[in-house]
Design an enzyme around this catalytic site. Sequence first.
Site, PDB file in Angstrom:
ATOM      1  N   ASP A   1     -16.214  -2.555  -2.815  1.00  0.00           N
ATOM      2  CA  ASP A   1     -15.915  -2.139  -1.446  1.00  0.00           C
ATOM      3  C   ASP A   1     -17.242  -1.867  -0.753  1.00  0.00           C
ATOM      4  O   ASP A   1     -17.990  -0.963  -1.138  1.00  0.00           O
ATOM      5  CB  ASP A   1     -15.036  -0.896  -1.452  1.00  0.00           C
ATOM      6  CG  ASP A   1     -13.685  -1.160  -2.117  1.00  0.00           C
ATOM      7  OD1 ASP A   1     -13.192  -2.297  -2.009  1.00  0.00           O
ATOM      8  OD2 ASP A   1     -13.131  -0.239  -2.737  1.00  0.00           O
TER       9      ASP A   1
ATOM     10  N   ASP B   1       0.850  -1.188   0.000  1.00  0.00           N
ATOM     11  CA  ASP B   1       0.000   0.000   0.000  1.00  0.00           C
ATOM     12  C   ASP B   1       0.885   1.237   0.000  1.00  0.00           C
ATOM     13  O   ASP B   1       1.633   1.466   0.956  1.00  0.00           O
ATOM     14  CB  ASP B   1      -0.904  -0.006   1.235  1.00  0.00           C
ATOM     15  CG  ASP B   1      -1.761  -1.268   1.302  1.00  0.00           C
ATOM     16  OD1 ASP B   1      -2.680  -1.379   0.492  1.00  0.00           O
ATOM     17  OD2 ASP B   1      -1.491  -2.137   2.163  1.00  0.00           O
TER      18      ASP B   1
END
Length: 272
Positions: A148, A23
């Site tokens: 999501d 990330d």
Amino acid sequence: MTPQGAIGNPAQDAPFTIYPSVDVVAATAMTSNSAIRMARGENGAGRALGDPLEVALTWQAAGAQWVHLVDLDAATGRGSNRAQLARITGALDVKVQLCGGIRDQESLDMALATGCDRVNLSTAALESPEWCARALAEHGERIAIALDVRMTPDGYRLVTRGWNKDGGDLWEVLDRLEREGCTRYVVTDVERGGMMSSPNLQLLREVCARTDAPVVAGGGVADAQDLRRLAELSALGVEGTILGQALHTGVITLPEALSAVDGGAASGASVR
């Protein structure tokens, strides 16, 4: 689309793949929890892991066959690590799943040009559905759609723009994507991603019951037992999971994770 409650994609003999996550925020690899908090605009410096390429090479050396590479700055519209992600992808020998801020033809072309094996579209699937449908038709297996999800009093709702904006009803969007021929979904319960509070197995079961496409679990893994539970869902169509916070903080090592899912569902790193 399969009937409610039916087995979606009986891939019992396929390997269960672990996608260690890198990330990236401001050219630095962060723990998943830190990256998510920063993407949401929360205070705190977060915990840096270091050079994203070095982190990715660490996962490669530990046996991963895929790396999940995320540009959190692009996902939230606060910047871009595009050049660095291209450099990382080019330096790896393993497959790369690239995501974050891929919302139009230009950004998709640039992402695919890195040589990555797959890109995840999220916001674009909700805000630019016609373009997304064309991208799915043109690129097929090289595109996955990231769903999501947040549980609300009105049911499962999708969120976009780095999980900061409502994106509509999950099932309505999933039905549309099914009609458009989506070949893979990455499903994340955003209240669990980066939190090590265990994956939302019920959500994964419900999604698998509505699609024949394989599903990648998007996060929440806390320990090896969570990985084994996810691997048990391979018969329903869950083909792998993204592993972030637990790996980044040393709660579980990548070899331990790969070993946990080696068996009825073999690991993505072909652990023997």
